[in-house]
Write an enzyme that holds these catalytic residues in place. Structure first.
Site, PDB file in Angstrom:
ATOM      1  N   ARG A 187     -19.049  11.802 -15.603  1.00 57.22           N
ATOM      2  CA  ARG A 187     -19.174  10.391 -15.202  1.00 57.22           C
ATOM      3  C   ARG A 187     -18.123  10.022 -14.162  1.00 57.22           C
ATOM      4  O   ARG A 187     -18.327   9.087 -13.388  1.00 57.22           O
ATOM      5  CB  ARG A 187     -18.974   9.472 -16.418  1.00 57.22           C
ATOM      6  CG  ARG A 187     -20.091   9.479 -17.425  1.00 57.22           C
ATOM      7  CD  ARG A 187     -19.881   8.361 -18.454  1.00 57.22           C
ATOM      8  NE  ARG A 187     -19.528   7.143 -17.766  1.00 57.22           N
ATOM      9  CZ  ARG A 187     -18.557   6.298 -18.154  1.00 57.22           C
ATOM     10  NH1 ARG A 187     -17.876   6.523 -19.251  1.00 57.22           N
ATOM     11  NH2 ARG A 187     -18.284   5.224 -17.459  1.00 57.22           N
ATOM     12  N   ARG A 203     -15.666  -3.718 -26.688  1.00 54.89           N
ATOM     13  CA  ARG A 203     -15.992  -4.104 -25.324  1.00 54.89           C
ATOM     14  C   ARG A 203     -17.010  -5.259 -25.242  1.00 54.89           C
ATOM     15  O   ARG A 203     -18.117  -5.084 -24.697  1.00 54.89           O
ATOM     16  CB  ARG A 203     -16.455  -2.886 -24.514  1.00 54.89           C
ATOM     17  CG  ARG A 203     -15.479  -1.729 -24.610  1.00 54.89           C
ATOM     18  CD  ARG A 203     -15.799  -0.583 -23.698  1.00 54.89           C
ATOM     19  NE  ARG A 203     -15.471  -0.881 -22.308  1.00 54.89           N
ATOM     20  CZ  ARG A 203     -15.592  -0.025 -21.313  1.00 54.89           C
ATOM     21  NH1 ARG A 203     -16.034   1.182 -21.543  1.00 54.89           N
ATOM     22  NH2 ARG A 203     -15.270  -0.360 -20.072  1.00 54.89           N
ATOM     23  N   LYS A 254     -14.651   5.565  -8.347  1.00 50.46           N
ATOM     24  CA  LYS A 254     -15.809   5.216  -9.193  1.00 50.46           C
ATOM     25  C   LYS A 254     -15.801   3.728  -9.523  1.00 50.46           C
ATOM     26  O   LYS A 254     -16.821   3.049  -9.396  1.00 50.46           O
ATOM     27  CB  LYS A 254     -15.763   6.039 -10.490  1.00 50.46           C
ATOM     28  CG  LYS A 254     -16.607   5.480 -11.615  1.00 50.46           C
ATOM     29  CD  LYS A 254     -16.535   6.306 -12.875  1.00 50.46           C
ATOM     30  CE  LYS A 254     -15.601   5.846 -13.958  1.00 50.46           C
ATOM     31  NZ  LYS A 254     -15.926   4.603 -14.669  1.00 50.46           N
ATOM     32  N   ASN A 255     -14.656   3.213  -9.951  1.00 44.22           N
ATOM     33  CA  ASN A 255     -14.623   1.830 -10.435  1.00 44.22           C
ATOM     34  C   ASN A 255     -14.644   0.807  -9.304  1.00 44.22           C
ATOM     35  O   ASN A 255     -14.750  -0.389  -9.554  1.00 44.22           O
ATOM     36  CB  ASN A 255     -13.407   1.614 -11.350  1.00 44.22           C
ATOM     37  CG  ASN A 255     -13.606   2.311 -12.689  1.00 44.22           C
ATOM     38  OD1 ASN A 255     -14.707   2.770 -12.997  1.00 44.22           O
ATOM     39  ND2 ASN A 255     -12.549   2.415 -13.468  1.00 44.22           N
ATOM     40  N   ASP A 263      -6.728   3.784 -18.131  1.00 44.96           N
ATOM     41  CA  ASP A 263      -7.524   4.955 -17.738  1.00 44.96           C
ATOM     42  C   ASP A 263      -6.657   6.190 -17.461  1.00 44.96           C
ATOM     43  O   ASP A 263      -7.197   7.266 -17.185  1.00 44.96           O
ATOM     44  CB  ASP A 263      -8.376   4.635 -16.499  1.00 44.96           C
ATOM     45  CG  ASP A 263      -9.470   3.632 -16.801  1.00 44.96           C
ATOM     46  OD1 ASP A 263      -9.673   3.291 -17.980  1.00 44.96           O
ATOM     47  OD2 ASP A 263     -10.129   3.164 -15.843  1.00 44.96           O
ATOM     48  N   CYS A 305     -18.422   4.321 -22.479  1.00 43.99           N
ATOM     49  CA  CYS A 305     -17.481   5.034 -23.341  1.00 43.99           C
ATOM     50  C   CYS A 305     -17.144   4.199 -24.578  1.00 43.99           C
ATOM     51  O   CYS A 305     -16.918   2.989 -24.464  1.00 43.99           O
ATOM     52  CB  CYS A 305     -16.190   5.333 -22.580  1.00 43.99           C
ATOM     53  SG  CYS A 305     -16.333   6.678 -21.403  1.00 43.99           S
TER      54      CYS A 305
END
Ligand SMILES: CC(=O)N[C@H]1[C@@H](OP(=O)(O)OP(=O)(O)OC[C@H]2O[C@@H](n3ccc(=O)[nH]c3=O)[C@H](O)[C@@H]2O)O[C@H](CO)[C@@H](O)[C@@H]1O
Ligand SMILES: C=C(OP(=O)(O)O)C(=O)O
Length: 439
Positions: free
Chosen positions: A398, A122, A22-23, A306, A117
């Site tokens: 997600r 952030r 995903k990232n 993560d 999230c």
């Protein structure tokens, strides 16, 4: 409201085929905006809600995007607007990664402040500091950030105050079309940065040093679409590795790359888990008691934030007391309260959680407060006595492809309950990674 129901205590066995990361795919899709000629064909794009959202962001910019069977085709010759709307950007932080490519291609971008999230405040100051150093004027107002440049972006030397993954990616993408050389110092070193740089270099960019703390980008006039295959998802692989360990099982993570998971592998080995690596993947085999270990999250190549909540789930059932210190995000212990509902004994002291081991986990009603917290609750539930009901499932969607089906095929007693009206909405939106059990 969708729910995941898990009855713990089953052993797991078999192969897990690891999806594209995903990232990695999200910045790569954003980078495809830079291709003024040809078509980008991105293979191993995981069918996740986040991928659908960023595709929609590109489509909202007037870019042609097709997504079929884990292959995304992007044709970005024409870009109709430089504005990415609140409705899409609020859903996912990574949508802010279109800022750098739009600024480089159009000299202008107006992007809503990003959502995602709630694991910390952030900020995006390092992204903006980079764009400003390259000559952009930045204005903030009405929840939008507007960046403008007269002519072309100019290469610059940019020192990041924190080794931010997103800022490194955004600045690196913008710099590919800048005039002159850009040097990013204290750059993030994650494997996803290297994958993005490989994709950009194949498009015609000149980037050296990705994966180290100093990245050097020589600007070029034009980039073109290319074919690229996304790296395997190290966090998905790590999550299933913990599923094997927490259930005392034997699983093979097909496609996982050991070098991307070094800190996770070494911590699990310290705990007494048997791990074997070969060129096709990673096998995890756990049978005996697990030892407590201390874990501190750090930017790559440190222990990934993560994987912090999933690792905490494993430490809850190990022998002894472990300390888990979160240094990357300031609010990433929301799962602790949910674990406590399952009978875990954890005390939080500032950025450190003191995890008492040997917990006799009990099934409970819990809520996924963010993506990885949700994954960690599933892991804890696999080891718990009785039934766990997990809500907040949209967070889990997600980042994990069909996690309930995958675990059920491996032997877990797990299923998903989707109320009829939600199922209809999901089908309408094209969210096809959900195999619902109707309530
Ligand atoms: C889509 C994606 O790839 N998401 C990952 C990415 O998020 P993301 O790119 O958002 O994470 P960053 O590396 O930017 O954030 C790391 C730290 O830097 C701070 N920061 C960041 C940018 C900035 O301008 N100013 C600032 O202070 C953040 O608040 C955080 O405390 O890296 C994180 C850290 O490995 C991962 O948890 C996320 O899964
Ligand atoms: C925090 C994560 O994602 P994001 O940066 O997209 O919120 C994650 O993947 O764990």
């Amino acid at each position: 409201m969708s729910k995941i129901i898990v009855r713990g205590g089953r052993k797991l066995a078999g192969n897990v085929k690891i999806n594209g990361a995903k990232n990695a795919v999200l910045p790569i899709i954003a980078a495809s905006i830079l291709g003024a000629e040809g078509e980008s064909v991105i293979h191993d794009a995981p069918p996740l809600d986040d991928v659908l959202v960023i595709n929609k962001v590109l489509q909202s910019l007037g870019i042609e995007v097709e997504y079929n069977r884990q292959v995304i085709r992007v044709r970005a010759q024409q870009i109709a607007t430089c504005e990415a709307s609140y409705d899409l950007v609020r859903k996912m932080r990574a949508s802010f990664l279109v800022m750098g490519p739009l600024l480089a291609r159009l000299g202008q971008a107006r992007i809503s402040l990003p959502g995602g999230c709630a694991i910390g405040t952030r900020p995006i100051d390092q992204h903006l500091k980079g764009f400003e150093a390259m000559g952009a004027d930045i204005e903030l107002g009405q929840g939008y950030i507007e960046a403008k440049i007269k002519g072309r972006l100019k290469g610059a030397k940019i020192y990041l105050d924190v080794a931010s993954v997103g800022a490194t990616e955004n600045i690196m993408m913008a710099a590919t079309l800048a005039e002159g050389t850009t040097i990013i110092e204290n750059a993030a070193k994650e494997p996803e940065i290297v994958d993005l740089a490989n994709y950009l270099n194949a498009m015609g960019a000149v980037i050296r040093g990705a994966g180290t703390g100093v990245i050097r980008i020589e600007g070029v006039e034009k980039l073109r679409g290319v074919v690229h295959t996304v790296i395997p998802d190290r966090i998905e692989a790590g999550t299933y590795m913990i599923a094997a360990a927490i259930t005392g099982s034997d699983l093979y993570m097909e496609g996982a790359i050991g070098d991307h998971l070094r800190p996770v592998i070494s911590k699990m080995q310290e705990m007494g888990v048997l791990i074997e690596e070969d060129e096709n993947g990673i096998r995890v085999c756990a049978s005996g008691p697990l030892r407590a270990v201390d874990v501190k999250t750090l930017p790559y190549p440190g222990f990934p934030t993560d994987m912090q909540s999933q690792m905490m789930a494993l430490l809850m059932v190990a022998d002894g007391t472990s300390l888990v210190t979160e240094t990357v995000f300031e609010n990433r212990f929301m799962h602790v309260e949910e674990f406590a509902n399952m009978n875990a004994q954890i005390k939080v002291d500032g950025r450190t959680a003191i995890v008492s081991g040997n917990a006799k986990l009990q099934g409970a009603k819990v809520c996924a407060t963010d993506l990885r917290a949700g994954a960690a609750l599933i892991l804890a539930a696999l080891a718990a006595d009785g039934e766990t009901e997990i809500t907040g499932v949209h967070h889990i969607d997600r980042g994990y492809v069909d996690i309930t089906d995958v675990l059920r095929e491996l032997g877990a007693d797990i299923h998903r309950v989707v109320p009829k009206e939600v199922e209809e909405e999901v089908v309408d939106m094209g969210f096809f990674n959900i195999q619902p059990t109707l309530a």
